[in-house]
Every structure is written in structure tokens, then in C-alpha cells.
Write a protein that holds these residues in place. Structure first.
Motif, short mmCIF file in Angstrom:
data_model
loop_
_atom_site.label_atom_id
_atom_site.label_comp_id
_atom_site.label_asym_id
_atom_site.label_seq_id
_atom_site.Cartn_x
_atom_site.Cartn_y
_atom_site.Cartn_z
N ILE A 47 1.44 -5.30 10.52
CA ILE A 47 1.75 -4.24 11.48
C ILE A 47 3.17 -4.44 11.99
O ILE A 47 3.53 -5.54 12.43
N THR A 48 3.98 -3.38 11.93
CA THR A 48 5.36 -3.44 12.41
C THR A 48 5.70 -2.16 13.17
O THR A 48 5.00 -1.16 13.06
N LYS A 49 6.78 -2.21 13.89
CA LYS A 49 7.36 -1.07 14.61
C LYS A 49 6.36 -0.30 15.47
O LYS A 49 6.23 0.92 15.34
N PRO A 50 5.65 -0.98 16.39
CA PRO A 50 4.75 -0.23 17.27
C PRO A 50 5.54 0.66 18.21
O PRO A 50 6.65 0.32 18.62
N ASN A 51 4.96 1.81 18.55
CA ASN A 51 5.61 2.75 19.46
C ASN A 51 4.57 3.40 20.35
O ASN A 51 3.56 3.89 19.85
N TYR A 52 4.82 3.39 21.64
CA TYR A 52 3.92 3.99 22.63
C TYR A 52 4.72 5.00 23.42
O TYR A 52 5.80 4.69 23.91
N THR A 53 4.21 6.22 23.55
CA THR A 53 4.96 7.26 24.26
C THR A 53 4.38 7.49 25.65
O THR A 53 3.19 7.32 25.87
N TYR A 54 5.23 7.87 26.58
CA TYR A 54 4.83 8.20 27.95
C TYR A 54 5.18 9.63 28.23
O TYR A 54 6.32 10.00 28.01
N PRO A 55 4.41 10.44 28.89
CA PRO A 55 3.04 10.70 28.47
C PRO A 55 3.06 11.40 27.12
O PRO A 55 4.12 11.79 26.70
N PRO A 56 2.05 11.64 26.41
CA PRO A 56 0.66 11.51 26.82
C PRO A 56 0.08 10.13 26.55
O PRO A 56 -1.08 9.89 26.85
N GLY A 57 0.83 9.24 25.96
CA GLY A 57 0.30 7.90 25.73
C GLY A 57 -0.20 7.69 24.32
O GLY A 57 -1.17 6.98 24.11
N SER A 58 0.44 8.29 23.34
CA SER A 58 0.01 8.07 21.96
C SER A 58 0.68 6.80 21.43
O SER A 58 1.77 6.44 21.85
N TRP A 59 -0.02 6.13 20.51
CA TRP A 59 0.46 4.87 19.95
C TRP A 59 0.50 4.98 18.45
O TRP A 59 -0.40 5.55 17.83
N SER A 60 1.54 4.45 17.83
CA SER A 60 1.66 4.46 16.37
C SER A 60 2.40 3.20 15.92
O SER A 60 3.01 2.50 16.72
N CYS A 61 2.33 2.94 14.62
CA CYS A 61 3.01 1.79 14.05
C CYS A 61 3.15 2.00 12.55
O CYS A 61 2.58 2.93 11.98
N ASP A 62 3.91 1.12 11.91
CA ASP A 62 3.94 1.06 10.45
C ASP A 62 2.88 0.04 10.05
O ASP A 62 2.79 -1.03 10.65
N VAL A 63 2.10 0.38 9.06
CA VAL A 63 1.06 -0.53 8.58
C VAL A 63 1.23 -0.73 7.08
O VAL A 63 1.55 0.21 6.36
N GLU A 64 1.08 -1.97 6.66
CA GLU A 64 1.11 -2.29 5.23
C GLU A 64 -0.19 -3.01 4.92
O GLU A 64 -0.52 -4.00 5.57
N MET A 65 -0.91 -2.51 3.93
CA MET A 65 -2.17 -3.12 3.55
C MET A 65 -2.09 -3.63 2.11
O MET A 65 -1.59 -2.92 1.24
N LEU A 66 -2.59 -4.84 1.94
CA LEU A 66 -2.72 -5.44 0.61
C LEU A 66 -4.20 -5.48 0.29
O LEU A 66 -5.01 -5.91 1.11
N PHE A 67 -4.54 -5.00 -0.90
CA PHE A 67 -5.94 -4.96 -1.32
C PHE A 67 -6.23 -6.09 -2.31
O PHE A 67 -5.31 -6.72 -2.85
N THR A 68 -7.49 -6.34 -2.55
CA THR A 68 -7.90 -7.46 -3.41
C THR A 68 -7.40 -7.32 -4.85
O THR A 68 -7.31 -8.31 -5.56
N ASP A 69 -7.06 -6.10 -5.27
CA ASP A 69 -6.51 -5.91 -6.62
C ASP A 69 -4.98 -6.06 -6.64
O ASP A 69 -4.32 -5.66 -7.58
N ASN A 70 -4.42 -6.64 -5.55
CA ASN A 70 -2.98 -6.88 -5.38
C ASN A 70 -2.14 -5.61 -5.27
O ASN A 70 -0.92 -5.67 -5.43
N LYS A 71 -2.75 -4.48 -4.99
CA LYS A 71 -2.01 -3.25 -4.76
C LYS A 71 -1.74 -3.12 -3.27
O LYS A 71 -2.58 -3.48 -2.44
N LYS A 72 -0.54 -2.61 -2.94
CA LYS A 72 -0.12 -2.46 -1.54
C LYS A 72 0.17 -1.01 -1.22
O LYS A 72 0.53 -0.22 -2.10
N ILE A 73 0.06 -0.72 0.06
CA ILE A 73 0.46 0.59 0.56
C ILE A 73 1.07 0.40 1.94
O ILE A 73 0.62 -0.46 2.71
N LYS A 74 2.11 1.15 2.23
CA LYS A 74 2.77 1.10 3.54
C LYS A 74 3.02 2.52 4.01
O LYS A 74 3.52 3.36 3.25
#
Length: 139
Positions: A64-91
Motif C-alpha cells: 500500500i502506497t500514497k494514501p490520501n484522505y480528503t476533508y470533507p467528505p472524508g474519502s480515503w484512497s491509496c495505490d495498491v499492488e497485489m502479488l498473487f500465488t502465480d507470481n502475477k502482479k497488479i497495481k
């Protein structure tokens, strides 16, 4: 004459003390805000990891990288990178709410969406997590 000299010394000293006091209060406020942001981000990141584990099968690692929280309404987001058991990644960029038990959201291309759709399911094993504050964990 002597009282004027005293005032010429006292007034600048009082002003300097007020400025220093104000700077220290401001520095404390900045430190408290940073600590609150770190706690808030960790809360969202832990919740997001649980939701992603409930959404996709075969996850091995999440970064998880680059978290961002906005004021208001208070939404939260980030960059996510997932590695799966078959060694494939997605970001991709993803938004998250604390009440979400699953999360299929995100700013994804059609190819990324197809990639994730083929992995819908649940990850039950423990996975490695790299939080945005550079700390590591498992869940």
C-alpha cells in the motif's frame, strides 16, 4: 528616561517569547496531525486488506502506497499492488470505506479488471503486507 530603556528591553523580549510560544504550539499541532493521519491510515489499510482478502483468491502479498484522505467528505484512497500465488502482479488506485467487507473498486483498465475478475474469491491464508508507513505485517 530609565523606564523607557526598561520598556525597550521588555517589549521585544515579550514579543520574542510570544513568537517562540506560537511556533512551539504550531509545531505540536503539526506533530499531532501527523500522528492522527498515521493512525487513520493504518485503520483504513487494515480494513482494506481484509476487504481485498474477502474479494480475491490467491493473494500472497499486498503493498500500500500514497494514501490520501480528503476533508470533507472524508474519502480515503491509496495505490495498491497485489502479488498473487502465480507470481502475477497488479497495481492500481483504489478507494475504500471502513464499512466495506469486500472491495472491487478502483481505477483500473479493462485488462486489469479482467485480471481481477478471474481471481474473484477469498484468500484464507496469511499474506505479507507492506503498509504505507514502510512497516511490514501479516494478516
Amino acid at each position: 528616561m530609565k523606564s523607557k530603556k526598561i520598556w525597550l528591553i521588555i517589549v521585544p523580549l515579550v514579543l520574542i517569547a510570544l513568537i517562540i510560544g506560537g511556533l512551539l504550539m504550531w509545531q505540536n499541532k503539526v506533530k499531532e496531525d501527523k500522528e492522527q493521519a498515521l493512525k487513520r491510515n493504518r485503520k483504513y489499510e487494515v480494513s482494506l486488506v481484509k476487504a481485498l482478502k474477502n474479494s480475491y483468491a490467491g493473494i500472497e502479498e499486498i503493498r500500500i502506497t500514497k494514501p490520501n484522505y480528503t476533508y470533507p467528505p472524508g474519502s480515503w484512497s491509496c495505490d495498491v499492488e497485489m502479488l498473487f500465488t502465480d507470481n502475477k502482479k497488479i497495481k492500481y488506485r483504489i478507494g475504500h470505506s471502513l464499512d466495506e467487507k469486500q472491495n472491487y473498486n478502483g481505477s483500473k483498465t479493462y485488462e486489469q479488471d479482467d485480471f481481477l475478475s478471474s481471481r474473484k474469491g477469498k484468500t484464507t491464508n496469511s499474506i505479507a503486507i507492506h503498509y504505507s508507513d514502510k512497516k511490514k505485517g501479516a494478516q
